[in-house]
Write a protein that holds these residues in place. Structure first.
Motif, PDB file in Angstrom:
ATOM      1  N   GLY A   1      -6.535  -6.049   1.430  1.00  0.00           N
ATOM      2  CA  GLY A   1      -6.276  -4.769   1.764  1.00  0.00           C
ATOM      3  C   GLY A   1      -4.653  -4.269   1.994  1.00  0.00           C
ATOM      4  O   GLY A   1      -4.458  -3.173   2.397  1.00  0.00           O
TER       5      GLY A   1
ATOM      6  N   THR B   1      -4.242  -0.341  -2.362  1.00  0.00           N
ATOM      7  CA  THR B   1      -5.536   0.119  -2.777  1.00  0.00           C
ATOM      8  C   THR B   1      -5.584  -0.075  -4.255  1.00  0.00           C
ATOM      9  O   THR B   1      -4.907  -0.793  -5.067  1.00  0.00           O
TER      10      THR B   1
ATOM     11  N   GLU C   1      -6.238   1.528  -6.595  1.00  0.00           N
ATOM     12  CA  GLU C   1      -5.252   2.665  -7.772  1.00  0.00           C
ATOM     13  C   GLU C   1      -4.144   1.931  -7.501  1.00  0.00           C
ATOM     14  O   GLU C   1      -3.582   2.020  -8.709  1.00  0.00           O
TER      15      GLU C   1
END
Length: 140
Positions: free
Chosen positions: A15, A18, A20
């Motif tokens: 985490g 992201t 992207e």
């Protein structure tokens, strides 16, 4: 390369980045890969180094031959340089090419397309209008 990709995927799983961002980092790694393997020693065996164009003709009873050998690195560099040209200049270049009878869109030229072409280009013969002419385009 695999270690870097694994690190990116680990950061994504934890985490820290992201999906992207992970995609952008992996794309950056893939862009950098050809640069790192461009030395002659690192070149895999069998990888094409030149684009050859051979033209054999008979004109007025005289045989003629054109033999062009272009380093593929020159083509690759040209494609990468084309990416740096401002869109307005590409538009003007496309207009001039079209005026000269060369319907080619420089804005559509992408490095990955050149690599795909080189990868799939096998020796082929192209027929021309003259029955006594032969054109061969291939990579070696």
């Amino acid at each position: 390369m695999n270690e870097q990709r694994k690190d990116i995927l680990d950061m994504l799983a934890e985490g820290k980045i992201t999906a992207e961002e992970a995609e952008q980092l992996i794309a950056a790694l893939e862009r950098d890969q050809p640069e790192a393997t461009s030395s002659l020693d690192a070149r895999p065996k069998g990888k094409a180094k030149y684009l050859r164009v051979l033209v054999d003709t008979v004109e007025n009873g005289e045989p003629g031959r054109v033999n062009v050998r272009v380093p593929l690195q020159l083509l690759r560099a040209g494609v990468r340089l084309a990416a740096l040209i401002p869109p307005q200049a590409l538009g003007q270049a496309n207009t001039e090419l079209n005026k000269s009878g060369v319907p080619f869109d420089l804005t559509q030229l992408k490095p990955e397309q050149l690599e795909a072409l080189v990868e799939h280009l096998d020796e082929m013969t192209v027929e021309v209008d003259q029955p006594d002419a032969k054109v061969r385009v291939f990579c070696e």
